[in-house]
Design a protein around this motif. Structure first.
Motif, PDB file in Angstrom:
ATOM      1  N   MET A   1       3.111   6.137  -5.543  1.00 14.22           N
ATOM      2  CA  MET A   1       2.763   6.286  -6.965  1.00 14.22           C
ATOM      3  C   MET A   1       1.650   7.318  -7.138  1.00 14.22           C
ATOM      4  O   MET A   1       1.721   8.198  -8.010  1.00 14.22           O
ATOM      5  CB  MET A   1       2.291   4.919  -7.478  1.00 14.22           C
ATOM      6  CG  MET A   1       2.066   4.861  -8.959  1.00 14.22           C
ATOM      7  SD  MET A   1       3.617   4.846  -9.796  1.00 14.22           S
ATOM      8  CE  MET A   1       3.081   5.361 -11.400  1.00 14.22           C
ATOM      9  N   ALA A   2       0.621   7.229  -6.269  1.00 17.93           N
ATOM     10  CA  ALA A   2      -0.494   8.172  -6.355  1.00 17.93           C
ATOM     11  C   ALA A   2      -0.017   9.590  -6.073  1.00 17.93           C
ATOM     12  O   ALA A   2      -0.459  10.546  -6.727  1.00 17.93           O
ATOM     13  CB  ALA A   2      -1.591   7.774  -5.371  1.00 17.93           C
ATOM     14  N   ALA A   3       0.921   9.736  -5.127  1.00 16.01           N
ATOM     15  CA  ALA A   3       1.444  11.065  -4.823  1.00 16.01           C
ATOM     16  C   ALA A   3       2.197  11.625  -6.018  1.00 16.01           C
ATOM     17  O   ALA A   3       2.089  12.818  -6.342  1.00 16.01           O
ATOM     18  CB  ALA A   3       2.361  10.992  -3.600  1.00 16.01           C
ATOM     19  N   LEU A   4       2.951  10.755  -6.701  1.00 16.33           N
ATOM     20  CA  LEU A   4       3.698  11.187  -7.890  1.00 16.33           C
ATOM     21  C   LEU A   4       2.742  11.702  -8.964  1.00 16.33           C
ATOM     22  O   LEU A   4       2.908  12.819  -9.502  1.00 16.33           O
ATOM     23  CB  LEU A   4       4.504  10.006  -8.401  1.00 16.33           C
ATOM     24  CG  LEU A   4       5.401  10.219  -9.612  1.00 16.33           C
ATOM     25  CD1 LEU A   4       6.528  11.125  -9.222  1.00 16.33           C
ATOM     26  CD2 LEU A   4       5.922   8.903 -10.099  1.00 16.33           C
TER      27      LEU A   4
ATOM     28  N   LEU B   1       0.826  -1.204   0.000  1.00 16.46           N
ATOM     29  CA  LEU B   1       0.000   0.000   0.000  1.00 16.46           C
ATOM     30  C   LEU B   1       0.861   1.255   0.000  1.00 16.46           C
ATOM     31  O   LEU B   1       0.500   2.263  -0.617  1.00 16.46           O
ATOM     32  CB  LEU B   1      -0.934   0.000   1.211  1.00 16.46           C
ATOM     33  CG  LEU B   1      -2.181  -0.854   1.064  1.00 16.46           C
ATOM     34  CD1 LEU B   1      -3.021  -0.755   2.318  1.00 16.46           C
ATOM     35  CD2 LEU B   1      -2.988  -0.379  -0.122  1.00 16.46           C
ATOM     36  N   ALA B   2       2.030   1.192   0.677  1.00 17.32           N
ATOM     37  CA  ALA B   2       2.921   2.353   0.679  1.00 17.32           C
ATOM     38  C   ALA B   2       3.420   2.633  -0.726  1.00 17.32           C
ATOM     39  O   ALA B   2       3.528   3.798  -1.136  1.00 17.32           O
ATOM     40  CB  ALA B   2       4.089   2.116   1.624  1.00 17.32           C
TER      41      ALA B   2
ATOM     42  N   VAL C   1       4.553  15.744   1.714  1.00  7.80           N
ATOM     43  CA  VAL C   1       5.266  16.961   1.341  1.00  7.80           C
ATOM     44  C   VAL C   1       5.200  17.188  -0.163  1.00  7.80           C
ATOM     45  O   VAL C   1       5.027  18.336  -0.620  1.00  7.80           O
ATOM     46  CB  VAL C   1       6.723  16.908   1.833  1.00  7.80           C
ATOM     47  CG1 VAL C   1       7.561  17.941   1.148  1.00  7.80           C
ATOM     48  CG2 VAL C   1       6.755  17.144   3.288  1.00  7.80           C
ATOM     49  N   ALA C   2       5.294  16.102  -0.950  1.00  8.91           N
ATOM     50  CA  ALA C   2       5.227  16.274  -2.403  1.00  8.91           C
ATOM     51  C   ALA C   2       3.891  16.881  -2.806  1.00  8.91           C
ATOM     52  O   ALA C   2       3.840  17.868  -3.562  1.00  8.91           O
ATOM     53  CB  ALA C   2       5.433  14.926  -3.089  1.00  8.91           C
TER      54      ALA C   2
ATOM     55  N   VAL D   1       4.951   8.084   4.239  1.00 14.11           N
ATOM     56  CA  VAL D   1       3.759   8.927   4.127  1.00 14.11           C
ATOM     57  C   VAL D   1       4.146  10.402   4.181  1.00 14.11           C
ATOM     58  O   VAL D   1       3.564  11.228   3.476  1.00 14.11           O
ATOM     59  CB  VAL D   1       2.749   8.551   5.229  1.00 14.11           C
ATOM     60  CG1 VAL D   1       1.600   9.518   5.249  1.00 14.11           C
ATOM     61  CG2 VAL D   1       2.233   7.172   4.995  1.00 14.11           C
ATOM     62  N   ALA D   2       5.164  10.740   4.992  1.00 14.67           N
ATOM     63  CA  ALA D   2       5.598  12.135   5.078  1.00 14.67           C
ATOM     64  C   ALA D   2       6.159  12.606   3.748  1.00 14.67           C
ATOM     65  O   ALA D   2       5.918  13.749   3.336  1.00 14.67           O
ATOM     66  CB  ALA D   2       6.639  12.293   6.174  1.00 14.67           C
TER      67      ALA D   2
END
Lengths: 189, 110
Positions: free
Chosen positions: A171-174, A165-166, B83-84, B78-79
């Protein structure tokens, strides 16, 4: 080389040598009027956190801390500071200044009280009652002194789902970051 | 020894909380969130180093002692994502409104 008491005193001494600059630099992050300086103080506080991890015998986490925080996150934050122009106007407080001081002191007092009152089940307490067998004691020492294989085993057995999941989260954050920065190209064409 | 680390973590957490609650600039708020997450990391690693659950002895699964370090690894991941995304939102808002203050971002339609 050291007796037990001397070792404990040395550890305390090293701990406070690391902790006092950490507290001061964290305060300066909040109180400094120049945003760029507070970012530099933030980097210093990340480095002291890595030193604290080394003191806690979590060397792998210390390396991760240096790589991720000092290497990546601080670069992103400095990038954001340079993108927005009002560096020198600093970071003014909003209208909740006094109440937030009171609230955070209250939170600190509550945390202090809870941490002092609770009877923690520390290894030293259990060890003094001799309920740990010598072979188990050897195993515990091995886990703490040679932690990286055990961490890998834990990460790929017990915490497999969270690990995957991490990766999905990163990937989703990217993709989300790219989408947010992209802007409205369709209007210009 | 455990108490020292927990007190340090509490101090850093309240400093970060004060910054998050009282500052206008979104970058300072991001930095203070990082401070709070770091204090959580310190306390998680300190718990995993000093606190011992006797259940692990009967279970025979002694590597579970390192669970706090695993938790702190996930907090770091997660941090990084947070931040991104935070910096991306900040830059997008700044391109539209020429301000980085969260108190100025109170209109849904600009």
């Amino acid at each position: 080389m050291f007796s037990d008491i001397e070792l404990k005193l040395t550890m305390d001494f090293i701990f406070w040598i690391i902790a006092i600059p950490m507290i001061i630099s964290s305060l300066m992050v909040v109180l400094s009027t120049n945003l760029f300086r507070s970012a530099l103080f933030l980097i210093f506080s990340f480095i002291t956190v890595a030193l604290i991890f080394i003191l806690l015998r979590a060397e792998f986490l210390a390396i991760i801390e240096i790589l991720v925080y000092v290497g990546a996150i601080s670069v992103l934050i400095i990038f954001a500071i340079l993108m927005t122009k009002n560096i020198d106007t600093g970071s003014p407080s909003n209208s909740f200044n006094k109440s937030s001081i009171i609230f955070s002191i209250l939170i600190f007092v509550v945390l202090f009280f809870v941490f002092s009152v609770t009877e923690w089940n520390t290894i030293e307490n259990i060890d003094s009652t001799n309920s740990i067998s010598p072979s188990n004691l050897e195993n515990i020492k091995d886990i703490y002194s040679n932690s990286i294989p055990y961490l890998a085993k834990l990460l790929l057995t017990d915490f497999m789902l969270a690990f995957e999941l991490a990766s999905v989260l990163l990937m989703a954050a990217l993709i989300g970051g790219l989408y947010l920065i992209k802007g409205d190209d369709s209007d210009n064409e | 020894m455990l108490h020292n680390y927990l007190f340090l973590s509490a101090i850093i957490f309240s400093i970060g909380l004060y910054g998050v609650l009282s500052k206008k600039n979104a970058i300072t708020i991001l930095m203070c969130v990082e401070l709070m997450l770091n204090s959580i990391n310190i306390s998680a690693v300190a718990f995993s180093r000093y606190v011992f659950n006797p259940y692990y002895l009967t279970d025979g699964n002694l590597q579970s002692l390192l669970t706090g370090q695993i938790l702190s690894m996930f907090v770091i991941a997660v941090a990084a994502a947070e931040v991104a995304i935070g910096v991306a939102i900040l830059v997008a808002v700044y391109q539209n409104r020429q301000t980085a203050y969260v108190t100025d971002g109170n209109k849904l339609k600009y």
